[in-house]
Design a protein around this motif. Structure first.
Motif, PDB file in Angstrom:
ATOM      1  N   LYS A  37     -53.745 -68.925  -8.781  1.00 43.26           N
ATOM      2  CA  LYS A  37     -55.070 -68.913  -9.386  1.00 43.26           C
ATOM      3  C   LYS A  37     -56.194 -69.105  -8.365  1.00 43.26           C
ATOM      4  O   LYS A  37     -57.302 -68.652  -8.582  1.00 43.26           O
ATOM      5  CB  LYS A  37     -55.181 -70.004 -10.449  1.00 43.26           C
ATOM      6  N   HIS A  38     -55.909 -69.796  -7.280  1.00 39.09           N
ATOM      7  CA  HIS A  38     -56.936 -70.142  -6.291  1.00 39.09           C
ATOM      8  C   HIS A  38     -56.471 -69.710  -4.902  1.00 39.09           C
ATOM      9  O   HIS A  38     -56.317 -70.538  -4.002  1.00 39.09           O
ATOM     10  CB  HIS A  38     -57.226 -71.638  -6.329  1.00 39.09           C
ATOM     11  N   GLY A  39     -56.263 -68.425  -4.744  1.00 38.81           N
ATOM     12  CA  GLY A  39     -55.721 -67.867  -3.504  1.00 38.81           C
ATOM     13  C   GLY A  39     -56.523 -68.188  -2.256  1.00 38.81           C
ATOM     14  O   GLY A  39     -55.954 -68.481  -1.206  1.00 38.81           O
ATOM     15  N   GLU A  40     -57.843 -68.131  -2.349  1.00 34.59           N
ATOM     16  CA  GLU A  40     -58.675 -68.435  -1.178  1.00 34.59           C
ATOM     17  C   GLU A  40     -58.471 -69.871  -0.723  1.00 34.59           C
ATOM     18  O   GLU A  40     -58.369 -70.157   0.461  1.00 34.59           O
ATOM     19  CB  GLU A  40     -60.154 -68.192  -1.486  1.00 34.59           C
ATOM     20  N   PHE A  41     -58.411 -70.784  -1.669  1.00 36.30           N
ATOM     21  CA  PHE A  41     -58.196 -72.197  -1.356  1.00 36.30           C
ATOM     22  C   PHE A  41     -56.803 -72.399  -0.770  1.00 36.30           C
ATOM     23  O   PHE A  41     -56.613 -73.160   0.169  1.00 36.30           O
ATOM     24  CB  PHE A  41     -58.371 -73.027  -2.627  1.00 36.30           C
ATOM     25  N   ALA A  42     -55.809 -71.702  -1.313  1.00 34.83           N
ATOM     26  CA  ALA A  42     -54.419 -71.858  -0.889  1.00 34.83           C
ATOM     27  C   ALA A  42     -54.174 -71.346   0.534  1.00 34.83           C
ATOM     28  O   ALA A  42     -53.232 -71.778   1.192  1.00 34.83           O
ATOM     29  CB  ALA A  42     -53.496 -71.132  -1.863  1.00 34.83           C
ATOM     30  N   LYS A  43     -55.017 -70.448   1.012  1.00 31.83           N
ATOM     31  CA  LYS A  43     -54.834 -69.901   2.364  1.00 31.83           C
ATOM     32  C   LYS A  43     -54.961 -70.953   3.455  1.00 31.83           C
ATOM     33  O   LYS A  43     -54.329 -70.859   4.488  1.00 31.83           O
ATOM     34  CB  LYS A  43     -55.855 -68.793   2.627  1.00 31.83           C
ATOM     35  N   ASP A  44     -55.795 -71.962   3.227  1.00 25.18           N
ATOM     36  CA  ASP A  44     -56.029 -72.999   4.233  1.00 25.18           C
ATOM     37  C   ASP A  44     -54.972 -74.096   4.088  1.00 25.18           C
ATOM     38  O   ASP A  44     -54.929 -74.806   3.090  1.00 25.18           O
ATOM     39  CB  ASP A  44     -57.421 -73.587   4.061  1.00 25.18           C
ATOM     40  N   ALA A  45     -54.126 -74.244   5.075  1.00 26.60           N
ATOM     41  CA  ALA A  45     -53.033 -75.228   5.026  1.00 26.60           C
ATOM     42  C   ALA A  45     -53.548 -76.665   5.019  1.00 26.60           C
ATOM     43  O   ALA A  45     -52.824 -77.577   4.660  1.00 26.60           O
ATOM     44  CB  ALA A  45     -52.107 -75.033   6.218  1.00 26.60           C
ATOM     45  N   ARG A  46     -54.812 -76.872   5.376  1.00 30.52           N
ATOM     46  CA  ARG A  46     -55.357 -78.225   5.443  1.00 30.52           C
ATOM     47  C   ARG A  46     -55.955 -78.695   4.125  1.00 30.52           C
ATOM     48  O   ARG A  46     -56.485 -79.798   4.045  1.00 30.52           O
ATOM     49  CB  ARG A  46     -56.441 -78.305   6.511  1.00 30.52           C
ATOM     50  N   ASN A  47     -55.873 -77.893   3.093  1.00 35.05           N
ATOM     51  CA  ASN A  47     -56.507 -78.293   1.834  1.00 35.05           C
ATOM     52  C   ASN A  47     -55.858 -79.545   1.261  1.00 35.05           C
ATOM     53  O   ASN A  47     -54.719 -79.867   1.562  1.00 35.05           O
ATOM     54  CB  ASN A  47     -56.457 -77.146   0.824  1.00 35.05           C
ATOM     55  N   LEU A  48     -56.594 -80.248   0.448  1.00 38.84           N
ATOM     56  CA  LEU A  48     -56.128 -81.526  -0.088  1.00 38.84           C
ATOM     57  C   LEU A  48     -55.953 -81.438  -1.594  1.00 38.84           C
ATOM     58  O   LEU A  48     -56.597 -82.125  -2.352  1.00 38.84           O
ATOM     59  CB  LEU A  48     -57.113 -82.641   0.268  1.00 38.84           C
ATOM     60  N   ARG A  49     -55.051 -80.615  -2.044  1.00 40.06           N
ATOM     61  CA  ARG A  49     -54.877 -80.403  -3.479  1.00 40.06           C
ATOM     62  C   ARG A  49     -53.765 -81.233  -4.094  1.00 40.06           C
ATOM     63  O   ARG A  49     -53.550 -81.173  -5.278  1.00 40.06           O
ATOM     64  CB  ARG A  49     -54.604 -78.955  -3.745  1.00 40.06           C
ATOM     65  N   LEU A  50     -53.059 -82.014  -3.327  1.00 42.19           N
ATOM     66  CA  LEU A  50     -51.957 -82.798  -3.866  1.00 42.19           C
ATOM     67  C   LEU A  50     -52.401 -83.592  -5.090  1.00 42.19           C
ATOM     68  O   LEU A  50     -51.705 -83.643  -6.090  1.00 42.19           O
ATOM     69  CB  LEU A  50     -51.401 -83.731  -2.800  1.00 42.19           C
ATOM     70  N   GLY A  51     -53.561 -84.182  -5.041  1.00 41.51           N
ATOM     71  CA  GLY A  51     -54.066 -84.948  -6.170  1.00 41.51           C
ATOM     72  C   GLY A  51     -54.308 -84.098  -7.394  1.00 41.51           C
ATOM     73  O   GLY A  51     -54.117 -84.544  -8.519  1.00 41.51           O
ATOM     74  N   PHE A  52     -54.702 -82.853  -7.217  1.00 44.06           N
ATOM     75  CA  PHE A  52     -54.942 -81.963  -8.348  1.00 44.06           C
ATOM     76  C   PHE A  52     -53.644 -81.582  -9.036  1.00 44.06           C
ATOM     77  O   PHE A  52     -53.546 -81.566 -10.245  1.00 44.06           O
ATOM     78  CB  PHE A  52     -55.628 -80.667  -7.897  1.00 44.06           C
ATOM     79  N   VAL A  53     -52.661 -81.263  -8.265  1.00 46.04           N
ATOM     80  CA  VAL A  53     -51.399 -80.765  -8.805  1.00 46.04           C
ATOM     81  C   VAL A  53     -50.566 -81.873  -9.431  1.00 46.04           C
ATOM     82  O   VAL A  53     -49.881 -81.664 -10.422  1.00 46.04           O
ATOM     83  CB  VAL A  53     -50.592 -80.048  -7.694  1.00 46.04           C
ATOM     84  N   THR A  54     -50.613 -83.063  -8.883  1.00 43.95           N
ATOM     85  CA  THR A  54     -49.729 -84.130  -9.341  1.00 43.95           C
ATOM     86  C   THR A  54     -50.415 -85.166 -10.213  1.00 43.95           C
ATOM     87  O   THR A  54     -49.821 -86.175 -10.550  1.00 43.95           O
ATOM     88  CB  THR A  54     -49.090 -84.850  -8.140  1.00 43.95           C
ATOM     89  N   ASP A  55     -51.649 -84.942 -10.608  1.00 42.71           N
ATOM     90  CA  ASP A  55     -52.371 -85.906 -11.424  1.00 42.71           C
ATOM     91  C   ASP A  55     -51.587 -86.219 -12.695  1.00 42.71           C
ATOM     92  O   ASP A  55     -51.309 -85.345 -13.500  1.00 42.71           O
ATOM     93  CB  ASP A  55     -53.756 -85.374 -11.786  1.00 42.71           C
ATOM     94  N   GLY A  56     -51.181 -87.460 -12.852  1.00 37.62           N
ATOM     95  CA  GLY A  56     -50.413 -87.866 -14.027  1.00 37.62           C
ATOM     96  C   GLY A  56     -48.912 -87.731 -13.856  1.00 37.62           C
ATOM     97  O   GLY A  56     -48.146 -88.188 -14.685  1.00 37.62           O
ATOM     98  N   PHE A  57     -48.463 -87.121 -12.778  1.00 38.94           N
ATOM     99  CA  PHE A  57     -47.033 -86.938 -12.525  1.00 38.94           C
ATOM    100  C   PHE A  57     -46.465 -88.225 -11.938  1.00 38.94           C
ATOM    101  O   PHE A  57     -46.985 -88.751 -10.976  1.00 38.94           O
ATOM    102  CB  PHE A  57     -46.835 -85.779 -11.553  1.00 38.94           C
ATOM    103  N   ASN A  58     -45.417 -88.748 -12.537  1.00 42.11           N
ATOM    104  CA  ASN A  58     -44.818 -90.003 -12.086  1.00 42.11           C
ATOM    105  C   ASN A  58     -43.309 -89.811 -11.969  1.00 42.11           C
ATOM    106  O   ASN A  58     -42.570 -90.081 -12.893  1.00 42.11           O
ATOM    107  CB  ASN A  58     -45.163 -91.109 -13.093  1.00 42.11           C
ATOM    108  N   PRO A  59     -42.830 -89.338 -10.815  1.00 37.60           N
ATOM    109  CA  PRO A  59     -41.410 -88.987 -10.672  1.00 37.60           C
ATOM    110  C   PRO A  59     -40.440 -90.181 -10.740  1.00 37.60           C
ATOM    111  O   PRO A  59     -39.271 -90.004 -11.026  1.00 37.60           O
ATOM    112  CB  PRO A  59     -41.337 -88.317  -9.312  1.00 37.60           C
ATOM    113  N   PHE A  60     -40.932 -91.382 -10.487  1.00 32.65           N
ATOM    114  CA  PHE A  60     -40.033 -92.531 -10.427  1.00 32.65           C
ATOM    115  C   PHE A  60     -40.163 -93.453 -11.634  1.00 32.65           C
ATOM    116  O   PHE A  60     -39.550 -94.504 -11.688  1.00 32.65           O
ATOM    117  CB  PHE A  60     -40.259 -93.302  -9.130  1.00 32.65           C
TER     118      PHE A  60
END
Length: 65
Positions: A37-60
């Motif tokens: 959905k956000h190809g331009e953002f995904a091109k930059d390896a330095r982006n800080l999207r971990l918080g966006f993708v995992t918001d509310g995710f609690n694996p443990f």
């Protein structure tokens, strides 16, 4: 500072990918969908999207207060 920058690119440059194995949130469907959905953002390896993708995710299943 250099070490922090290396960590922000790890998912793109050093992560070992294996079919049907989730070792990092970047292996998950949510991350892949975000990339789509956000190809331009995904091109930059330095982006800080971990918080966006995992918001509310609690694996443990541990909650901290």
């Amino acid at each position: 500072m250099r070490e922090i920058l290396e960590h922000t690119r790890w998912h793109k440059e050093k992560r070992v990918q294996e079919a049907n194995v989730m070792r990092h949130p970047a292996d998950g469907d949510a991350w892949k969908y975000f990339d789509e959905k956000h190809g331009e953002f995904a091109k930059d390896a330095r982006n800080l999207r971990l918080g966006f993708v995992t918001d509310g995710f609690n694996p443990f299943v541990h909650m901290s207060s």
